[in-house]
Design an enzyme around this catalytic site. Sequence first.
Site, mmCIF file in Angstrom:
data_model
loop_
_atom_site.group_PDB
_atom_site.id
_atom_site.type_symbol
_atom_site.label_atom_id
_atom_site.label_comp_id
_atom_site.label_asym_id
_atom_site.label_seq_id
_atom_site.Cartn_x
_atom_site.Cartn_y
_atom_site.Cartn_z
ATOM 1 N N SER A 191 0.834 -1.199 0.000
ATOM 2 C CA SER A 191 0.000 0.000 0.000
ATOM 3 C C SER A 191 0.868 1.248 0.000
ATOM 4 O O SER A 191 2.004 1.229 0.479
ATOM 5 C CB SER A 191 -0.908 0.016 1.231
ATOM 6 O OG SER A 191 -0.194 0.429 2.383
ATOM 7 N N ASP A 192 0.335 2.327 -0.529
ATOM 8 C CA ASP A 192 0.933 3.621 -0.256
ATOM 9 C C ASP A 192 0.620 3.947 1.201
ATOM 10 O O ASP A 192 -0.278 3.356 1.813
ATOM 11 C CB ASP A 192 0.370 4.687 -1.199
ATOM 12 C CG ASP A 192 1.331 5.838 -1.419
ATOM 13 O OD1 ASP A 192 2.247 6.028 -0.596
ATOM 14 O OD2 ASP A 192 1.181 6.568 -2.418
ATOM 15 N N TYR A 193 1.355 4.892 1.763
ATOM 16 C CA TYR A 193 1.193 5.184 3.193
ATOM 17 C C TYR A 193 -0.255 5.585 3.509
ATOM 18 O O TYR A 193 -0.757 6.586 2.987
ATOM 19 C CB TYR A 193 2.135 6.304 3.597
ATOM 20 C CG TYR A 193 3.521 5.850 4.010
ATOM 21 C CD1 TYR A 193 4.100 4.710 3.472
ATOM 22 C CD2 TYR A 193 4.247 6.576 4.949
ATOM 23 C CE1 TYR A 193 5.363 4.309 3.859
ATOM 24 C CE2 TYR A 193 5.515 6.182 5.339
ATOM 25 C CZ TYR A 193 6.071 5.040 4.790
ATOM 26 O OH TYR A 193 7.326 4.642 5.182
#
Length: 295
Positions: A191-193
């Site tokens: 995931s992106d943050y």
Amino acid sequence: LGIPAIVHEETLHGVMMAGATVFPQAIAVGSSWNPALVEEITAAIAREARSRGSNLSLSPNLDIARDPRYGRTEETFGEDPYLTSQYAIAAVNGFQGKDYLIGKDHIGVTIKHFGASAQPLGGLNLAANYMNERTMREADLVPFRAAVEETNLASVMAGYVEYDGVSCHANTWLLTDLLRNEWEFKGIVVSDYGGIERIADLNHAAETIEEAAKMSIEAGMDVELPGTKAFKNLKQLVETGKVNEKYIDRSVRNILSLKFRLGLFENRFADAEYARKVNNCPEHKALALKAAHES
């Protein structure tokens, strides 16, 4: 069980740590039209990162920057799909090496942001994109496909944007049908943050963070970054029958496979003396100067 961790780091134009070599930004290196230079730069960054205990990059950014309002243009190689695809291949080979097994001077690569994050509505980083599938396939996804099919790519990061009204972090067509089934990607999806929790609080596609975790793992997500705010609920979701354990098994298999490829079970620790020797060494500083000249 004593299983070593994957330690990720930002490596866009050098390791984001004090004392590392600073290279020109991607948008500058894009102006060099020199994939061999990108392979040299990323190999140097990988050497510095691995020497300090990191083993997974959060770069390169393969977004196609065609909206001047987009605030992350400097992270990209520019607006051309073919150039970016050649840089994608060069960057993966530089960071990882060309073998399936990732050696002690190399790190795994995470290409981002999948898919088409550089052309969101209004140029806003978290807004949806409204492109059709043809545009995606003929332009924005070209570098991603090249990296998957032409290298031994380790990792793909989902984008904050929505595609076809569905968050990329919960988009089964994107993460499973296209990436794994059509392109035959074998690595991990991260995931992106904060991207999984945003399925609930930004995209409003889930009522709770638990539901967001369920949607994401079932769509094909393997790892939540930077922590486990959503995925910490997966154990309970499995125990209550809301998530099938096969999705956990799938992600665990993907993650363990990458850890074996990285050699973490044999060499999990950094070497401080080696790190002092290679970080910002004369050879790397000369390469950074060469890159600046060519950019």
